[in-house]
Design an enzyme around this catalytic site. Sequence first.
Site, short mmCIF file in Angstrom:
data_model
loop_
_atom_site.label_atom_id
_atom_site.label_comp_id
_atom_site.label_asym_id
_atom_site.label_seq_id
_atom_site.Cartn_x
_atom_site.Cartn_y
_atom_site.Cartn_z
N LYS A 110 -0.38 14.41 9.89
CA LYS A 110 -0.94 15.32 10.88
C LYS A 110 -0.34 16.73 10.70
CE LYS A 110 -2.94 15.06 15.32
NZ LYS A 110 -3.33 14.21 16.42
N LYS A 189 -15.78 -0.74 0.32
CA LYS A 189 -15.06 -1.53 1.32
C LYS A 189 -15.68 -1.32 2.72
CE LYS A 189 -10.47 -1.96 3.41
NZ LYS A 189 -10.31 -1.38 4.70
N LYS A 192 -15.15 1.06 9.43
CA LYS A 192 -15.75 1.92 10.47
C LYS A 192 -15.89 3.34 9.97
CE LYS A 192 -12.71 1.08 13.75
NZ LYS A 192 -12.13 -0.25 13.47
P1 ADP Z 1 -11.64 -0.10 9.67
O1 ADP Z 1 -11.42 0.19 8.21
O2 ADP Z 1 -13.04 -0.49 9.95
O3 ADP Z 1 -11.13 1.01 10.57
P2 ADP Z 1 -9.27 -1.41 10.53
O4 ADP Z 1 -8.43 -0.48 9.72
O5 ADP Z 1 -9.28 -1.26 12.01
O6 ADP Z 1 -10.77 -1.37 9.98
O7 ADP Z 1 -8.86 -2.89 10.14
C1 ADP Z 1 -8.42 -3.89 11.01
C2 ADP Z 1 -8.05 -5.11 10.19
O8 ADP Z 1 -9.18 -5.60 9.46
C3 ADP Z 1 -6.98 -4.82 9.12
O9 ADP Z 1 -6.10 -5.93 9.07
C4 ADP Z 1 -7.75 -4.70 7.84
O10 ADP Z 1 -6.97 -5.12 6.72
C5 ADP Z 1 -8.93 -5.65 8.07
N1 ADP Z 1 -10.11 -5.13 7.35
C6 ADP Z 1 -10.86 -4.06 7.72
N2 ADP Z 1 -11.88 -3.85 6.85
C7 ADP Z 1 -11.77 -4.81 5.90
C8 ADP Z 1 -12.52 -5.14 4.72
N3 ADP Z 1 -13.60 -4.44 4.37
N4 ADP Z 1 -12.11 -6.18 3.99
C9 ADP Z 1 -11.03 -6.92 4.33
N5 ADP Z 1 -10.28 -6.67 5.42
C10 ADP Z 1 -10.63 -5.63 6.22
#
Ligand code: ADP
Length: 319
Positions: A110, A189, A192
């Site tokens: 940040k 991948k 969100k």
């Molecule tokens: P995003 O990338 O949608 O913001 P988060 O960072 O909130 O997702 O991820 C929450 C959990 O879900 C973490 O433990 C992350 O490793 C898992 N996760 C998120 N997206 C994937 C994916 N495409 N494949 C495998 N695991 C994922």
Amino acid sequence: MRVLTGIQPSGDLHIGNYFGAIKQMIDAQNTSEMFIFIANYHAMTSLQNGEKLKENSLKAAAAFLSLGIDPEKSVFWLQSDVKEVMELYWILSQFTPMGLLERAHSYKDKIAKGLSASHGLFSYPVLMAADILLFDTQLVPVGKDQIQHVEIARDIALKINNEWGEIFILPEAKINKDLAVIVGTDGAKMSKSYKNTIDIFSNEKTLKKQISSIITDSTPLEEPKNSEECNVFKIAKLFLDKEREKDLQDRYLKGGEGYGHFKAYLNELINDYFQDARQKYNEFLEKPSYLKEILNFGANKAKNIAREKMQKIYDKIGL
Ligand code: ADP
Ligand code: TRP
């Protein structure tokens, strides 16, 4: 083995979250002592809208319970219901060198972008250390971005143990290295932040839209298709056992069906798989008092452990 994990209540869950993290958590309930909480204090560092925070927190709790977190097997609570964590946060702060926090990624990033950070964001890792150390956690399953935070918790625990004797368990991060990355609608991948998700609890119309946006090649309907390279297949596979996966592979090879057919099949698979969870989720949201009862049940269990730990710490520190 005592395993603890905090979940940020941030928006809709997608099937990448489910197969990449939530399912492991649910399965682990049968082999480990699981402590799982909705990290609403932490969420305040990025969300200061009270109504929204409340809504997101309850939705996250409803989602995890309906997907299979069992409040009898696991200790499952809302972070702010166990306020001992705030008491420990202050105590740990006395043993946390500024330099340790200045090196923490979220704060450093940040500042590097020229943005000003709040003290809340700066001290975020200390609160996370309190979450972990309060419950004598041995293992913290985390994504790559959270490893540093677990290391900070360890550093703080070591420093205090050196001073006071063995008061804290030294936690270890468990990284899910070999877990497959779930692809999103564009083949990257699923995340969100890339807006390529297929959400678990969205309505039928949104789900259809998300599935129809999956990128495929332009092989004509009648021709054989390569399942291994198809994003629809990659996602559908998650829901299939070996035999049904082979059946689907054969349908690709045979030709005569277009990607629209495979997408419709995927839609069915997702609906079948999450049907029960969705029903429970909606029931929870319609009965927030029932949901709160379950959270209170978990908070009481967590509180008993937390109070006992805090008493020991208070004795040491002279409070
Ligand atoms: P995003 O990338 O949608 O913001 P988060 O960072 O909130 O997702 O991820 C929450 C959990 O879900 C973490 O433990 C992350 O490793 C898992 N996760 C998120 N997206 C994937 C994916 N495409 N494949 C495998 N695991 C994922
Ligand atoms: N910081 C974690 C995240 O953003 C959430 C979290 C808060 C957490 N406290 C924790 C994770 C304690 C593990 C242990 O995902």
